[in-house]
Design a protein around this motif. Structure first.
Motif, PDB file in Angstrom:
ATOM      1  N   LEU A  43      54.718  29.201  54.022  1.00  9.14           N
ATOM      2  CA  LEU A  43      53.704  30.073  53.436  1.00  9.14           C
ATOM      3  C   LEU A  43      53.211  29.537  52.091  1.00  9.14           C
ATOM      4  O   LEU A  43      53.982  29.005  51.293  1.00  9.14           O
ATOM      5  CB  LEU A  43      54.271  31.484  53.212  1.00  9.14           C
ATOM      6  N   SER A 103      51.173  33.916  47.497  1.00  8.52           N
ATOM      7  CA  SER A 103      50.250  35.007  47.831  1.00  8.52           C
ATOM      8  C   SER A 103      48.982  34.889  46.988  1.00  8.52           C
ATOM      9  O   SER A 103      48.949  34.187  45.979  1.00  8.52           O
ATOM     10  CB  SER A 103      50.913  36.348  47.567  1.00  8.52           C
ATOM     11  N   GLU A 104      47.963  35.587  47.423  1.00  8.66           N
ATOM     12  CA  GLU A 104      46.693  35.537  46.703  1.00  8.66           C
ATOM     13  C   GLU A 104      46.883  35.934  45.243  1.00  8.66           C
ATOM     14  O   GLU A 104      46.327  35.308  44.344  1.00  8.66           O
ATOM     15  CB  GLU A 104      45.677  36.462  47.381  1.00  8.66           C
ATOM     16  N   ASN A 105      47.672  36.958  45.015  1.00  2.36           N
ATOM     17  CA  ASN A 105      47.870  37.400  43.636  1.00  2.36           C
ATOM     18  C   ASN A 105      48.591  36.340  42.798  1.00  2.36           C
ATOM     19  O   ASN A 105      48.246  36.121  41.638  1.00  2.36           O
ATOM     20  CB  ASN A 105      48.664  38.712  43.620  1.00  2.36           C
ATOM     21  N   ASP A 106      49.574  35.670  43.415  1.00  2.00           N
ATOM     22  CA  ASP A 106      50.254  34.595  42.688  1.00  2.00           C
ATOM     23  C   ASP A 106      49.273  33.485  42.334  1.00  2.00           C
ATOM     24  O   ASP A 106      49.292  32.951  41.222  1.00  2.00           O
ATOM     25  CB  ASP A 106      51.397  34.018  43.532  1.00  2.00           C
ATOM     26  N   ARG A 161      40.775  37.487  42.663  1.00  2.00           N
ATOM     27  CA  ARG A 161      41.107  37.341  44.082  1.00  2.00           C
ATOM     28  C   ARG A 161      39.936  36.787  44.874  1.00  2.00           C
ATOM     29  O   ARG A 161      40.114  35.958  45.762  1.00  2.00           O
ATOM     30  CB  ARG A 161      41.538  38.686  44.671  1.00  2.00           C
ATOM     31  N   ARG A 194      45.697  32.382  58.478  1.00  2.00           N
ATOM     32  CA  ARG A 194      46.117  33.514  57.671  1.00  2.00           C
ATOM     33  C   ARG A 194      46.526  34.665  58.561  1.00  2.00           C
ATOM     34  O   ARG A 194      45.982  34.863  59.642  1.00  2.00           O
ATOM     35  CB  ARG A 194      44.975  33.916  56.741  1.00  2.00           C
ATOM     36  N   LYS A 235      51.218  39.176  56.261  1.00  4.05           N
ATOM     37  CA  LYS A 235      52.210  38.113  56.108  1.00  4.05           C
ATOM     38  C   LYS A 235      51.870  37.116  55.016  1.00  4.05           C
ATOM     39  O   LYS A 235      52.569  37.018  54.011  1.00  4.05           O
ATOM     40  CB  LYS A 235      52.388  37.402  57.444  1.00  4.05           C
ATOM     41  N   GLY A 236      50.826  36.374  55.223  1.00  2.00           N
ATOM     42  CA  GLY A 236      50.462  35.385  54.216  1.00  2.00           C
ATOM     43  C   GLY A 236      49.625  34.256  54.768  1.00  2.00           C
ATOM     44  O   GLY A 236      49.141  34.325  55.889  1.00  2.00           O
ATOM     45  N   SER A 237      49.463  33.206  53.956  1.00  2.00           N
ATOM     46  CA  SER A 237      48.701  32.037  54.375  1.00  2.00           C
ATOM     47  C   SER A 237      49.660  30.973  54.885  1.00  2.00           C
ATOM     48  O   SER A 237      50.500  30.480  54.143  1.00  2.00           O
ATOM     49  CB  SER A 237      47.895  31.474  53.202  1.00  2.00           C
TER      50      SER A 237
END
Lengths: 236, 236
Positions: free
Chosen positions: B27, B30-33, B42, B60, B64-66
């Motif tokens: 992964l 995350s977008e926020n990270d 974002r 994606r 879950k995530g990318s």
DNA sequence: TAGTGGTCTAGACCACCTC
DNA sequence: AGGTGGTCTAGACCACTAT
């Protein structure tokens, strides 16, 4: 509200493009105008427009606007392109002959195996079509459509001869993307005779699976192309 | 600041993916990270991620995530795919033999004519390479790279044998998209012998033009594919 | 329940094109 | 100069996935 707003805008614009309300080579309304029309913000409108770019319906130019592309023959791997750019410009020099169908027929698992992931085994509506450009046969296409929630499909003729347009307008099924396998093979007897080439000539074979706006509703196509005069081209 | 922030993020992530910092199947943050890491919002991060999806580097999944995709052999029309899914999964079972080059050579206008739009006629760096999957030759590729602002390119070996990776890391040239023409043709003598097939067997011919992050800097490739065992597949 | 990506708003400044 | 698309911000709510 179930389907996202940007998808609605996308389908709405696609409908207006394919129906000719927005002319080929012409401009779509500006982003701000579309914002008013659909009561949305620019980011939402832009998301719809970006999808249309990805699908090949429009191109965009900075200080100018969103330009309606010349009509496309198919999704993804797209327009036929030859030495004469003229042929590309419009669908009007192309013709489509329906050789067989629509009739009910099971999907040929053997052929489409690589694309299947265990969809429901429905009945399928089958088409066998030959596409010509400037009176030369260039594509021989066999299409399978699930016979599910498509009342009167077999009875009614296609809208302007276009399958995708019929699905969009009459049944609100929007074809949005595609996956495919591409091979070079030797033409068999039927293909060679239809494409007017020698048997065993190299032809392009495309196995396609189209994804639609309806969950679990996929179309399947097997396409043989004569690429002697016209290559298949694609952008990314 | 000239290149947009989202392009910088895109290139940065691409670098980390191709270098293995983010592992295949693993992964991304995350977008926020990523927002924190790059000091962006974002929407901007998402634009970068969407480009990476389009180029096939990640997929994606909602909650879950990318997910970092299995390594790709090329852009756009992409990974080789066969009966054994194993071959797809990683580049490690593939091999690349450099048959000729890098040497300086003018671009073969005759072949690439359909893709040219009047670029400067520079000198080009030329490669002739053969790609194998599980020891079967499947692609015979001839590549032309403009010899412009690429100091020591010919002298230094490719980073991990990868042309695109070398351009990205060493010269900050990011290959972003591609247009191509696809044909089925009969194999000529050289191609047939390299791909270990009979002369005149059908092979896929791809003419490619790669667009990069550097204005006016394009790569060109002519690729012959044996599609008997492995088809070319693409998504959209 | 906590974290993720999916969607959406309401602004803003800039670069490019046309007039 | 005025309109267009290109980029970007700073929030918000929701649906999906994991645990």
């Amino acid at each position: 509200m179930k389907t996202p707003l940007y998808r609605q805008i996308q389908a709405n614009l696609k409908e207006k493009i394919t129906s000719g309300i927005y002319e080929e080579g012409g401009l779509l309304p500006s982003e701000n105008d579309l914002c008013s029309e659909f009561s949305a913000t620019r980011m939402t409108v832009r998301q719809a427009l970006n999808e249309l770019v990805r699908e090949g319906y429009i191109t965009r130019q900075h200080g100018k606007g969103s330009i309606v592309s010349a009509s496309r023959k198919s999704l993804g791997l797209l327009s036929l392109k030859g030495w004469t750019e003229v042929v590309v410009a419009s669908d009007r020099h192309g013709k489509t002959l329906v050789l067989e169908g629509p009739v009910l027929k099971p999907l040929d698992d053997m052929i489409f195996m690589p694309l299947l992931e265990g969809e429901a085994k429905d009945d399928f509506i089958f088409f066998k079509r030959l596409r010509l450009v400037e009176d030369s046969p260039v594509m021989f296409e066999q299409t399978y459509i699930p016979n599910k929630n498509l009342p009167n499909f077999i009875e009614e003729p296609l809208l302007e001869g276009s399958l995708f347009r019929t699905l969009l307008i009459r049944y609100h099924v929007d074809v949005q993307s595609m996956s495919q396998e591409v091979r070079a093979i030797a033409a068999d007897k039927e293909t060679a005779s239809l494409l007017k080439i020698k048997q065993k000539s190299p032809v392009l074979h495309l196995l396609r699976k189209y994804k639609t706006s309806v969950e679990g509703f996929f179309l399947y196509s097997s396409i043989y192309c004569n690429t002697e005069k016209f290559a298949i081209s694609s952008f990314n």
